[in-house]
Design a protein around this motif. Structure first.
Motif, PDB file in Angstrom:
ATOM      1  N   SER A   1       8.723   5.828  -0.985  1.00 17.40           N
ATOM      2  CA  SER A   1       7.432   5.310  -0.543  1.00 17.40           C
ATOM      3  C   SER A   1       6.568   6.486  -0.104  1.00 17.40           C
ATOM      4  N   GLU A   2       5.299   6.206   0.075  1.00 16.66           N
ATOM      5  CA  GLU A   2       4.363   7.245   0.494  1.00 16.66           C
ATOM      6  C   GLU A   2       4.836   7.924   1.774  1.00 16.66           C
ATOM      7  N   GLU A   3       5.321   7.111   2.641  1.00 15.70           N
ATOM      8  CA  GLU A   3       5.751   7.621   3.937  1.00 15.70           C
ATOM      9  C   GLU A   3       6.871   8.655   3.782  1.00 15.70           C
TER      10      GLU A   3
ATOM     11  N   ASN B   1       0.796  -1.227   0.000  1.00 13.68           N
ATOM     12  CA  ASN B   1       0.000   0.000   0.000  1.00 13.68           C
ATOM     13  C   ASN B   1       0.829   1.278   0.000  1.00 13.68           C
ATOM     14  N   PHE B   2       1.946   1.262   0.663  1.00 15.89           N
ATOM     15  CA  PHE B   2       2.784   2.461   0.713  1.00 15.89           C
ATOM     16  C   PHE B   2       3.557   2.671  -0.589  1.00 15.89           C
ATOM     17  N   ASN B   3       3.549   1.678  -1.436  1.00 14.73           N
ATOM     18  CA  ASN B   3       4.332   1.770  -2.670  1.00 14.73           C
ATOM     19  C   ASN B   3       3.462   1.629  -3.912  1.00 14.73           C
ATOM     20  N   LYS B   4       2.174   1.836  -3.714  1.00 15.45           N
ATOM     21  CA  LYS B   4       1.242   1.694  -4.833  1.00 15.45           C
ATOM     22  C   LYS B   4       1.650   2.519  -6.039  1.00 15.45           C
ATOM     23  N   GLN B   5       2.149   3.712  -5.779  1.00 17.02           N
ATOM     24  CA  GLN B   5       2.523   4.611  -6.866  1.00 17.02           C
ATOM     25  C   GLN B   5       3.655   4.031  -7.715  1.00 17.02           C
ATOM     26  N   SER B   6       4.518   3.311  -7.057  1.00 16.75           N
ATOM     27  CA  SER B   6       5.614   2.679  -7.791  1.00 16.75           C
ATOM     28  C   SER B   6       5.078   1.661  -8.786  1.00 16.75           C
TER      29      SER B   6
ATOM     30  N   ARG C   1       7.600  10.266   1.045  1.00 15.67           N
ATOM     31  CA  ARG C   1       7.122  11.425   0.287  1.00 15.67           C
ATOM     32  C   ARG C   1       6.410  12.417   1.198  1.00 15.67           C
ATOM     33  N   LYS C   2       5.767  11.878   2.230  1.00 15.18           N
ATOM     34  CA  LYS C   2       5.049  12.743   3.159  1.00 15.18           C
ATOM     35  C   LYS C   2       6.003  13.637   3.942  1.00 15.18           C
TER      36      LYS C   2
END
Ligand SMILES: [Zn+2]
Length: 950
Positions: free
Chosen positions: A886-888, A813-818, A890-891
């Motif tokens: 990761s999303e984390e 989930n944290f790497n969905k964008q990848s 990027r935040k």
């Protein structure tokens, strides 16, 4: 006219020479006779009414002593003809030396008269020598008297009067005769023709010897090899159990205790020219300091013990038969292997001894007898010490017999076999149990508290090799480890073994370090340091780096002298990651031996490796011992009993080993999230592209359309690495691909081609002079590989795909964008589009591998770290990329913070001593445009044949 001579020694000396006990004194006189080739020696004596003796005579029919020699012998002690000659004229071996024997007559009485008659030309000559113990300076030698023709016969006569009662009794009493006979028995076996009479009663050697056995051994000393005969004689009478050191013919020069306990009357005779040599050199008395003789003594004792055991077993047969008939013999089945047979033999002997020496045993009823015998047989199952205990404490066997038995058991190879067998059996059981608790998932969930494992392991260090059987806990070692692990290396994994009451949960226990110190004798000491990782962790490059670095630090600690201390570091994890394979299998090194320093070695092994190696070692011995082994359950039982205090009580064996996960193809694509209704899953998809080498790791959740996208990425990657692939000869799906360079100005004649031929040779065809240069200074040549166009970002994506396919679901989930970016569903992503490449100088990955690492901390407030790092290795190439943020991450406000890229240094994969040689090469893969690139590779001469076309 008679003359008087002075024997020429101090009175003290003659006293000591004549102080022999009666038997020895008489024996010396007899040896003198036998040395003179006597066929018959008669000992005559006459008792007085008062219990004394009138005289003692020793008369032989030997060749006598010549007058000249007598003067020589009697005028000085050192003047015996035996000193230079070792054989008598008829070929028998001399026993005495330096004439000392002749004076032994004085131990039997004060006056000794020798009469010698010997052949002198056609007739005989005769003379006498008279010695008075109290007037040694007046020893009288008579004139030589010539006998008439046909008068007299050759021989030697010793007449002793003024008898020493004590010594004479000792020599002549019939009850002591056996001792005398014993001394001559071995010689008699070699020369059975002589006879010895005591007042007309002949000694009957043949009836004295019940049995005899002999063996030959050789002992090497320097370049010389000495041959020894060891003879064990079993007598028909109780004896004093001695060992006789004899010459090659069995004439004893020296006697000493047998040195073993034996409940049957035996003597050992050690015969050799070596002993004779020591006797001649007058140093036989120092036999205890003689290495050769000590070796022989040892062998002789061993032989005597085996003899005793064998004979006792034979004697026990009848009694054992009786036990069997009564049904109280504890072994019901016949022995089916050598161990069982030996065990029964020992049992039979013990039973016989109990029967013979335990007076109350025979009075007991059969049930009690059976109980005792069962006890003995069970004690034998364990080890000989146990048996000893039972003999001491339960069966009140008289001490003498108890000791005999214990000695017999303790020192025979048989008891060694039994003990070894028991030990091996226990160890194999242990290994089976250990394997179960480590690899049986269900089981280890319940009770694999590692602190228990530690407690167990530190007691069983033989696991790591037999040399690690007896170790000690060393305080200095502990302190050194403590300070390095905790203070210097900032690691928490130094943990003292926790008390067994502590039942804290697995997750809260840090990695643990165990240590033991082993003596290497004069070479110093070896410290064994074992690091146990938590079971969820498998050793990889990272862990290897850690243990290597602290190995080199700890081993140079000044508290341990460097030249006197060896270190062995051992990292043990449940499994070892594939990336470590090449490190584990290095040329000329043991499996798992990843590196060595000046005074240390580092090993990385999985429990599986350790268990299977230890099993192999012990199975081999077991096979030799030919015994049966129990299965796993008994192994667990063994662990349970032995380590009761460390193991939870509710431990039950599980059998989930029989079940394995079934690979079912996913119905949803991991990369595009489409289900099987929207897409297809027909292709067999590899986790690692086959272009970097054949492999059989498949992904189960990759749809055909994603696979097509990835194939496009792979073709860029393929162009990019092609020169390496061809040069290294990496076989892809079908064959090793050839390299063909781009043309210059579309001129086909400018192409450089590199082909990998079947015979493993490379054929390089260069048409453009610009494509190579030779450097004669350092004997290298460079080839310029003009690669076809490729898209760098596709290479990054190709690598990213590998990384994402390794990504555990929990991070999905944290790497969905990848995933979206990878499958072109989104255009932009925040990433570090570089690959970090290392060309290894020493290691070679024959099968490719990839592994994904995750940062322990993504951010520590000041510094951010990319979350995931992929390592891909094939051939001599290692590539590292960071996965997109990761999303984390990027935040986080990373613009204001430092980003740190922690890469694995190139030398991690290579030879640690070569760290200057392999460097990390940074490749910019950011371009999404097609580019061309030239790749220059240097070769040293000899690596290729150069054939330049003109
Ligand atoms: Zn897909």
């Amino acid at each position: 006219m008679a003359k008087f001579i002075d024997i020429g020694v101090e009175k003290d000396h003659i006293e000591s020479l004549t102080k022999a006990n009666g038997i020895n004194a008489l024996a010396e006189l007899l040896w003198n006779s036998l040395d003179a080739d006597a066929g018959e020696v008669r000992i005559e004596y006459k008792s007085t009414a008062l219990g004394g003796y009138d005289y003692i005579k020793v008369v032989d029919d030997g060749h006598g002593l010549t007058y000249e020699k007598a003067q020589d012998v009697f005028s000085r002690l050192g003047g015996s003809e035996k000193k230079t000659q070792t054989q008598s004229p008829t070929g028998r071996q001399y026993h005495g030396k330096e004439g000392k024997g002749r004076y032994k007559g004085l131990a039997l009485g004060d006056f000794v008269k020798f009469t010698s008659t010997y052949k002198n030309n056609d007739s005989f000559s005769e003379f006498t020598v008279t010695i008075d113990r109290n007037q040694l300076s007046k020893t009288e030698i008579s004139d030589l008297r010539q006998l008439k023709k046909n008068e007299g016969k050759a021989g030697f006569k010793v007449e002793i009067s003024n008898i020493n009662l004590k010594n004479a009794d000792n020599a002549l009493k019939t009850e002591n005769r056996n001792e005398l006979e014993e001394k001559f028995a071995s010689y008699w076996i070699s020369y059975p023709k002589f006879k010895i009479f005591f007042n007309n009663n002949e000694l009957r050697f043949s009836s004295l010897i019940k049995n005899s056995e002999q063996k030959e051994i050789t002992v090497e000393q320097g370049e010389l090899t000495y041959r020894f005969i060891i003879k064990v004689l079993e007598w028909n009478f109780e004896n004093k159990k001695k060992t006789y050191l004899c010459n090659a013919q069995g004439i004893p020069f020296l006697e000493t205790n047998l040195g073993i306990r034996s409940s049957i009357p035996i003597s050992a005779f050690i015969q050799s020219v070596y002993i004779e040599k020591l006797q001649r050199d007058n140093i036989l008395d120092l036999y205890e300091a003689d290495e050769v003789l000590q070796t022989v003594f040892k062998a002789s004792k061993e032989f005597a013990r085996e003899y005793t055991r064998k004979r006792l077993h034979e004697y026990s047969k009848e009694f054992i038969q009786e036990l069997k008939q009564k049904g109280i013999y504890p072994y019901k089945e016949p022995a089916d292997n050598i161990i069982e047979e030996s065990k029964r033999q020992v049992f039979d002997i013990v039973a016989l001894q109990i029967h013979e020496y335990l007076p109350t045993f025979n009075d007991q009823d059969d049930r009690n007898k059976k109980f005792i015998l069962t006890l003995v047989s069970e004690a034998l199952e364990n080890d000989s010490k146990n048996l000893r205990k039972i003999l001491n404490e339960v069966i009140e066997l008289p001490e003498e017999q108890r000791e005999d038995l214990a000695d017999l058991l303790e020192s025979t190879s048989l008891s060694n076999i039994i003990d070894t067998m028991t030990e091996i059996k226990n160890r194999l059981n242990f290994l089976n149990g250990l394997e179960q608790i480590i690899y049986d998932k269900e089981l280890n969930k319940h009770f694999l508290e590692r602190k228990h494992l530690h407690k167990i392991i530190i007691e069983e260090t033989w696991l790591f090799g037999d040399e690690y059987t007896y170790g000690v806990d060393d305080v200095t070692l502990k302190n050194v480890l403590k300070s390095y692990l905790k203070d210097c290396l900032k690691r928490d994994d130094f943990e003292e073994i926790i008390s067994s009451e502590d039942n804290s949960n697995l997750e809260t226990i840090p990695d643990v370090c165990l240590w033991q110190q082993y003596s290497l004798g004069t070479l110093g000491k070896e410290n064994l340091v074992i690091e146990l990782k938590k079971p969820s962790l498998n050793a990889g490059i990272l862990e290897m780096g850690q243990i290597m670095s602290y190995a080199s630090k700890i081993s140079s600690d000044k508290r341990f002298p460097k030249d006197k201390t060896r270190w062995k570091f051992l990292l043990i994890t449940k499994d070892v990651k594939e990336e470590l394979e090449p490190q584990l299998k290095q040329k000329n090194r043991k499996f798992g031996h990843v590196t060595e320093g000046e005074n240390f070695d580092v090993y990385i092994l999985s429990w599986g490796d350790i268990i299977s190696e230890a099993k192999q070692r012990h199975e081999f011995i077991k096979e030799k011992l030919n015994l049966n082994l129990q299965d796993n359950e008994e192994g667990l039982d063994y662990l349970k009993t032995k380590y009761k205090q460390y193991l939870p009580t509710d431990l039950k064996p599980q059998y989930s080993n029989n079940y394995k996960p079934i690979n079912i193809k996913s119905k949803v694509c991991k990369y595009c999230e489409k289900s099987d209704k929207e897409t297809t899953f027909k292709q067999q998809t590899h986790l690692l592209p086959e272009l970097i080498g054949e492999n059989n790791i498949y992904t189960q959740d990759e749809c055909d359309s994603c696979n097509a996208i990835f194939s496009d990425y792979e073709s860029s990657f393929s162009i990019y690495i092609r020169p390496y692939i061809t040069l290294l000869g990496i076989k892809g799906k079908k064959k090793i691909p050839a390299f063909q360079s781009r043309t210059i100005d579309r001129n086909e004649k400018t192409r450089t081609t590199l082909k990998h031929l079947d015979n493993n040779q490379k054929q390089l065809h260069i048409q453009s002079l610009e494509d190579y240069s030779i450097n004669t200074d350092d004997k290298t040549f460079d080839i310029n590989f003009r690669k076809s166009p490729f898209t760098p970002l596709k290479i990054y994506k190709c690598l990213l795909k590998i990384g994402l396919s390794l990504l555990p679901n929990e991070y999905y989930n944290f790497n969905k964008q990848s995933f979206e970016w990878l499958t072109n569903r989104t255009d932009y992503i925040n990433c570090i589009p570089y690959s970090y490449n290392t060309t290894l100088l020493r290691k070679y990955f024959s099968t490719p591998f990839a592994d994904l690492y995750r940062a322990k901390n993504i951010s520590d407030g000041l510094i951010d770290y990319p979350e995931h790092l992929l390592i891909l290795a094939f051939g001599n190439q290692v590539m590292q990329i960071f996965l997109p943020f990761s999303e984390e991450l990027r935040k986080s406000d990373y613009n204001n913070r430092q980003l740190e890229l922690n890469l694995f240094p190139g030398f991690m994969y290579d030879d640690i001593e070569n760290l200057n040689g392999s460097s990390i090469h940074i490749c910019d893969l950011s371009s999404s445009e097609s580019i061309t690139e030239n790749h220059k590779i240097s070769f040293s001469y000899g690596e290729a044949e150069i054939n330049i076309q003109h």
